[in-house]
Design a protein around this motif. Structure first.
Motif, mmCIF file in Angstrom:
data_model
loop_
_atom_site.group_PDB
_atom_site.id
_atom_site.type_symbol
_atom_site.label_atom_id
_atom_site.label_comp_id
_atom_site.label_asym_id
_atom_site.label_seq_id
_atom_site.Cartn_x
_atom_site.Cartn_y
_atom_site.Cartn_z
ATOM 1 N N PRO A 237 39.183 25.267 26.812
ATOM 2 C CA PRO A 237 38.346 26.352 26.928
ATOM 3 C C PRO A 237 37.945 26.458 28.429
ATOM 4 O O PRO A 237 37.117 25.519 28.897
ATOM 5 C CB PRO A 237 37.382 26.434 25.907
ATOM 6 C CG PRO A 237 37.176 25.090 25.364
ATOM 7 C CD PRO A 237 38.421 24.286 25.833
ATOM 8 N N ILE A 238 37.919 27.697 28.948
ATOM 9 C CA ILE A 238 37.070 27.727 30.381
ATOM 10 C C ILE A 238 36.304 29.093 30.298
ATOM 11 O O ILE A 238 36.651 29.910 29.503
ATOM 12 C CB ILE A 238 38.083 27.928 31.532
ATOM 13 C CG1 ILE A 238 39.211 28.589 31.186
ATOM 14 C CG2 ILE A 238 38.783 26.353 31.626
ATOM 15 C CD1 ILE A 238 40.029 28.907 32.725
ATOM 16 N N GLU A 239 35.370 29.243 31.250
ATOM 17 C CA GLU A 239 34.624 30.463 31.544
ATOM 18 C C GLU A 239 34.825 30.779 32.809
ATOM 19 O O GLU A 239 34.430 30.205 33.688
ATOM 20 C CB GLU A 239 33.315 30.324 30.827
ATOM 21 C CG GLU A 239 32.466 31.589 30.725
ATOM 22 C CD GLU A 239 31.131 31.600 30.590
ATOM 23 O OE1 GLU A 239 30.209 30.879 30.994
ATOM 24 O OE2 GLU A 239 30.639 32.123 29.270
ATOM 25 N N MET A 240 35.441 32.136 33.090
ATOM 26 C CA MET A 240 35.514 32.554 34.374
ATOM 27 C C MET A 240 34.619 33.666 34.563
ATOM 28 O O MET A 240 34.420 34.648 33.577
ATOM 29 C CB MET A 240 36.905 33.121 34.495
ATOM 30 C CG MET A 240 37.852 32.001 34.459
ATOM 31 S SD MET A 240 38.047 30.714 35.754
ATOM 32 C CE MET A 240 38.415 31.726 37.231
ATOM 33 N N LYS A 241 33.885 34.059 35.578
ATOM 34 C CA LYS A 241 32.867 34.887 35.858
ATOM 35 C C LYS A 241 33.168 35.392 37.384
ATOM 36 O O LYS A 241 33.713 34.832 38.218
ATOM 37 C CB LYS A 241 31.262 34.391 35.884
ATOM 38 C CG LYS A 241 30.865 33.970 34.397
ATOM 39 C CD LYS A 241 29.473 33.695 34.268
ATOM 40 C CE LYS A 241 28.890 33.403 32.945
ATOM 41 N NZ LYS A 241 27.586 33.360 32.799
ATOM 42 N N ARG A 242 32.939 36.802 37.259
ATOM 43 C CA ARG A 242 33.221 37.572 38.496
ATOM 44 C C ARG A 242 31.693 38.381 38.716
ATOM 45 O O ARG A 242 31.091 38.612 37.877
ATOM 46 C CB ARG A 242 34.333 38.548 38.551
ATOM 47 C CG ARG A 242 35.757 38.081 38.411
ATOM 48 C CD ARG A 242 35.972 37.092 39.498
ATOM 49 N NE ARG A 242 35.903 37.878 40.856
ATOM 50 C CZ ARG A 242 37.216 38.722 40.970
ATOM 51 N NH1 ARG A 242 38.172 38.597 40.398
ATOM 52 N NH2 ARG A 242 37.090 39.362 42.041
ATOM 53 N N GLU A 243 31.771 39.206 39.872
ATOM 54 C CA GLU A 243 30.420 39.795 40.400
ATOM 55 C C GLU A 243 30.714 41.024 40.657
ATOM 56 O O GLU A 243 31.707 41.663 41.144
ATOM 57 C CB GLU A 243 29.808 38.940 41.287
ATOM 58 C CG GLU A 243 29.025 37.703 41.177
ATOM 59 C CD GLU A 243 28.559 37.103 42.254
ATOM 60 O OE1 GLU A 243 28.361 37.820 43.425
ATOM 61 O OE2 GLU A 243 27.835 35.826 42.016
ATOM 62 N N ARG A 244 29.887 42.106 39.931
ATOM 63 C CA ARG A 244 29.824 43.292 40.164
ATOM 64 C C ARG A 244 28.303 43.709 40.779
ATOM 65 O O ARG A 244 27.435 43.658 40.185
ATOM 66 C CB ARG A 244 30.044 44.476 38.985
ATOM 67 C CG ARG A 244 31.448 44.261 38.632
ATOM 68 C CD ARG A 244 31.789 45.490 37.572
ATOM 69 N NE ARG A 244 33.106 45.590 37.170
ATOM 70 C CZ ARG A 244 33.431 44.979 35.765
ATOM 71 N NH1 ARG A 244 32.415 44.474 35.055
ATOM 72 N NH2 ARG A 244 34.740 44.831 35.558
ATOM 73 N N GLN A 245 28.290 44.153 42.102
ATOM 74 C CA GLN A 245 26.972 44.542 42.575
ATOM 75 C C GLN A 245 25.971 43.384 42.802
ATOM 76 O O GLN A 245 25.092 43.423 42.384
ATOM 77 C CB GLN A 245 26.380 45.909 42.179
ATOM 78 C CG GLN A 245 27.206 47.233 42.416
ATOM 79 C CD GLN A 245 26.854 48.330 41.556
ATOM 80 O OE1 GLN A 245 26.720 48.309 40.417
ATOM 81 N NE2 GLN A 245 26.351 49.095 42.317
ATOM 82 N N GLY A 246 26.673 42.266 42.729
ATOM 83 C CA GLY A 246 25.868 40.838 42.770
ATOM 84 C C GLY A 246 25.755 40.430 41.415
ATOM 85 O O GLY A 246 24.862 39.369 41.464
ATOM 86 N N VAL A 247 25.663 41.095 40.386
ATOM 87 C CA VAL A 247 25.596 40.713 39.073
ATOM 88 C C VAL A 247 26.763 39.848 38.430
ATOM 89 O O VAL A 247 27.785 40.641 38.311
ATOM 90 C CB VAL A 247 25.193 41.831 38.192
ATOM 91 C CG1 VAL A 247 24.960 41.306 36.887
ATOM 92 C CG2 VAL A 247 23.916 42.488 38.825
#
Length: 344
Positions: free
Chosen positions: A258-268
């Motif tokens: 399992p992996i967790e991928m994160k992206r940013e919207r307006q720095g969040v």
């Protein structure tokens, strides 16, 4: 009264001039098709934004504006930036995509100013280009070795998946981009004193790489090469099919942690998927180049030599991300050793 011109027709002219070679890069080279394709995406986004919000997109002749009109024009472009970026975020876009749209729009304004001699003002300099650091996902040296050497696994795959695996392993070894791999012909392979070398010019950076090939990569080349010197070594496939096949290969190889991928919207920071992702779910062509670079760094090759192979400049921020990732991997492995030493 302000003299205005509709923006969309000017943006279409910007694209046409880029396609035909009337507008060139700063170094005099023609703008490539992939970049022009991005211009079309921005054009579509601008048109949809205007249609959905009723925001009138126009360019104003700023050469004869009085103080009050200049302030009004400045506020207009501030309003455009705020509403246009909000429009993209509401559609689920992340910072890198939004930032790339704004970067192209700024380039468009420079085109109006320097190529078309239109006095549009410098309001586009108010546009902030957001960027995000996307997680680097690469094969570990152990995973790469498995794909290279496990014959039982190789024979368990369908012929089509074997071919994809061969190309993937070759890319993970040489660090070539997807587009560069399928441009290789026999002319790119050279034998000197019993050793095989790959000489290739990157389509993106125009830099030459001269790479010594290990025996398993030579075997892949000999398996797939055609008699003609001009025929591509690897039979072409679409990026969609290639990436879909990689996910199947990864699943069958057991790369399912399992992996967790994160992206940013307006720095969040935002988690991209509600469902639990597995490593194999995110396998793609991008992993080839990233794996090659990080593997060389992890296994101890000096940075300046890795840069020479990968074609990265010394000022490249993207290369430094590989260095940091590789160091984190090394630290993790060292911690395992230290844990064993500390256990008493």
């Amino acid at each position: 009264m302000k003299k205005t011109t509709l923006l969309i027709p000017l943006f279409k002219q910007y694209i046409r001039d880029s396609e035909t070679g009337k507008r060139l890069k700063k170094n005099g080279e023609k703008i490539n098709k992939d970049t022009v394709g991005n211009y079309y995406y921005v054009l579509n986004n601008l048109q949809r934004f205007s249609d959905d919000t009723g925001f009138e997109l126009r360019i104003c002749d700023a050469s004869r504006l009085n103080k009050r009109e200049r302030l009004s024009e400045k506020n207009y472009w501030k309003k455009f930036y705020k509403k246009f970026t909000e429009h993209l975020y509401k559609k689920g876009c992340f910072d890198n995509y939004v930032g790339n749209n704004i970067k192209i729009i700024r380039s468009f304004f420079n085109y109006l100013k320097f190529d078309k001699d239109l006095a549009t003002g410098d309001y586009h300099q108010l546009f902030y280009v957001r960027k995000e650091e996307v997680d680097i996902l690469v094969l570990s040296p152990e995973q790469l070795k498995f794909l290279i050497h496990d014959e039982v696994f190789h024979k368990s795959l369908t012929p089509a998946l074997r071919r994809t695996k061969d190309i993937f392993v070759f890319g993970c070894t040489t660090g070539l981009r997807f587009s560069d791999i399928f441009r290789l012909t026999n002319k790119n392979f050279e034998q000197q004193h019993g050793e095989w070398y790959l000489k290739v010019k990157s389509k993106k950076t125009k830099t030459y790489s001269f790479i010594k090939l290990p025996q398993y990569a030579v075997a892949i080349y000999k398996k797939h090469r055609m008699p003609s010197a001009r025929t591509p070594v690897f039979k072409n496939t679409t990026l969609f099919i290639f990436n879909r096949s990689l996910k199947k290969i990864g699943e069958q190889a057991g790369f399912t942690s399992p992996i967790e991928m994160k992206r940013e919207r307006q720095g969040v920071s935002k988690t991209t998927h509600k469902k639990q992702l597995r490593f194999c779910d995110k396998m793609s062509s991008h992993m080839m180049r990233r794996t090659a670079i990080t593997t060389l760094l992890i296994l101890g090759m000096p940075e300046h030599l890795v840069r020479k192979i990968s074609g990265h400049s010394y000022a490249s921020n993207s290369f430094n991300r590989y260095v940091h990732y590789a160091q984190a991997y090394i630290d993790k492995e060292i911690d395992k050793v230290y844990d064993k030493l500390e256990a008493y």
